[in-house]
Design a protein around this motif. Sequence first.
Motif, PDB file in Angstrom:
ATOM      1  N   GLN A 169     -55.257  19.284  24.266  1.00 23.48           N
ATOM      2  CA  GLN A 169     -56.827  17.844  23.839  1.00 23.48           C
ATOM      3  C   GLN A 169     -56.700  17.676  21.891  1.00 23.48           C
ATOM      4  O   GLN A 169     -56.838  17.041  21.637  1.00 23.48           O
ATOM      5  CB  GLN A 169     -58.456  18.035  24.108  1.00 23.48           C
ATOM      6  N   SER A 170     -57.384  18.564  21.175  1.00 22.47           N
ATOM      7  CA  SER A 170     -57.013  18.884  19.709  1.00 22.47           C
ATOM      8  C   SER A 170     -55.245  17.602  19.352  1.00 22.47           C
ATOM      9  O   SER A 170     -55.688  17.419  18.691  1.00 22.47           O
ATOM     10  CB  SER A 170     -56.841  20.238  19.128  1.00 22.47           C
ATOM     11  N   GLU A 198     -56.242  14.305  20.586  1.00 21.64           N
ATOM     12  CA  GLU A 198     -56.867  13.234  20.002  1.00 21.64           C
ATOM     13  C   GLU A 198     -57.138  12.921  18.394  1.00 21.64           C
ATOM     14  O   GLU A 198     -56.857  12.043  18.568  1.00 21.64           O
ATOM     15  CB  GLU A 198     -58.231  14.154  20.217  1.00 21.64           C
ATOM     16  N   ASP A 213     -53.686  10.215  18.667  1.00 19.77           N
ATOM     17  CA  ASP A 213     -54.151   9.431  18.606  1.00 19.77           C
ATOM     18  C   ASP A 213     -55.160   8.372  17.921  1.00 19.77           C
ATOM     19  O   ASP A 213     -54.799   6.899  17.745  1.00 19.77           O
ATOM     20  CB  ASP A 213     -54.506   8.883  20.640  1.00 19.77           C
TER      21      ASP A 213
END
Lengths: 187, 187
Positions: free
Chosen positions: A62-63, A66, A69
């Motif tokens: 996730q880190s 995110e 992006d």
Amino acid sequence: MDISDARNRIVATADELYNAKGIQSVGMDELRTAAGVSLKKLYQEFPSKKSIVMAVLERRHQSWAEGLDARVRRAPTPREQLLAIFDYLAEWFCQETFRGCGFINSFAELGAISPEVAEYARKHKESFQAYVASLAAGAGAPGYLAPQLAILAEGAQTTAAIAGSPNAATQARQAAEVLIDAALNTK
Amino acid sequence: MDISDARNRIVATADELYNAKGIQSVGMDELRTAAGVSLKKLYQEFPSKKSIVMAVLERRHQSWAEGLDARVRRAPTPREQLLAIFDYLAEWFCQETFRGCGFINSFAELGAISPEVAEYARKHKESFQAYVASLAAGAGAPGYLAPQLAILAEGAQTTAAIAGSPNAATQARQAAEVLIDAALNTK
DNA sequence: CGAAGAAGAGAACGGTCGTTCTCTTGTTGT
DNA sequence: ACAACAAGAGAACGACCGTTCTCTTCTTCG
């Protein structure tokens, strides 16, 4: 304290420790102490060390997704979006805590004996490839460009980690420029 | 049996086992059994597991350097010599036992807790960079080409290992062609 | 032939790790 | 105030690992 507060702190602490020392070198007691929870709490939140490792991998994924992006979206053009990948790497490599890609590392350490870890690493890299492919498609590039850029990014990560210098990011970025322009011109 | 015969068999067996399962997962007893020597003999030849690990790294380095150089020398032109690096990777990736670069893997597993392992991995990658640089210089390419190709090679190794497919070798080779031609033309 | 030493097999030791258990302390609800 | 439960601290347990030790067997040499 919220229930998931302890959980988050455990996973965040495990992430740091596993990154700094490797997974197998960090025992449950060290994690317990660093996270400031009791062993009971630890095993109340997670049934086993393996489940903590998987939670750490999810957190890392996730880190990474995110952060990448967010960095990419700051780029104005599709071409610069592709290059932003390498700017993101450059920033990452300069952090004091950088010790290589956590998925490559966990795959190297546990991939051979833990199918779940190997599978998660594969999925993570697959999702990165798909992300690069979507950016490349947005730039109107032929399909072969994305894997080339992804390989450059992977190589930059291991090179920077082992050499202990962030140079690989800029070298990879310059290579990416050449590849992107070549791919866009022959289209 | 020659003295160094047992030694060689120990190191060769350790190389295989460490590659297949990771270093920390392979105990001295498993190594002893697989190599067909007694524990006494094992500790007669090597003072500790750490020294076996270092011997395995040396063996891997020699095997890599010799195999690569042999493949490169079969190429007729400097340009094709640079590309031969990726042909060598392609052959390697197709082997059943391929599980990624042994130096990246050992660095990921032990680099954080063993300075010797980290240092040896750094030296190995440094020597590869120097080798690529000598080939690039032979082709009359500017200095920035070699690091770019080395990063491609690193990325191909981790990508192939995690994805479990040898595709990355040909993708990296095509990218290398673009980079080489671009570097040679702007010179 | 017999004694002495080398070598193999594997038991043993100290340490660590993941996991569970116990005991104590504190808190809450009536 | 007191019973009952929750939670923290850390001891305990079983397994394993790296390393050493012991015992047995085999060779070899006088």
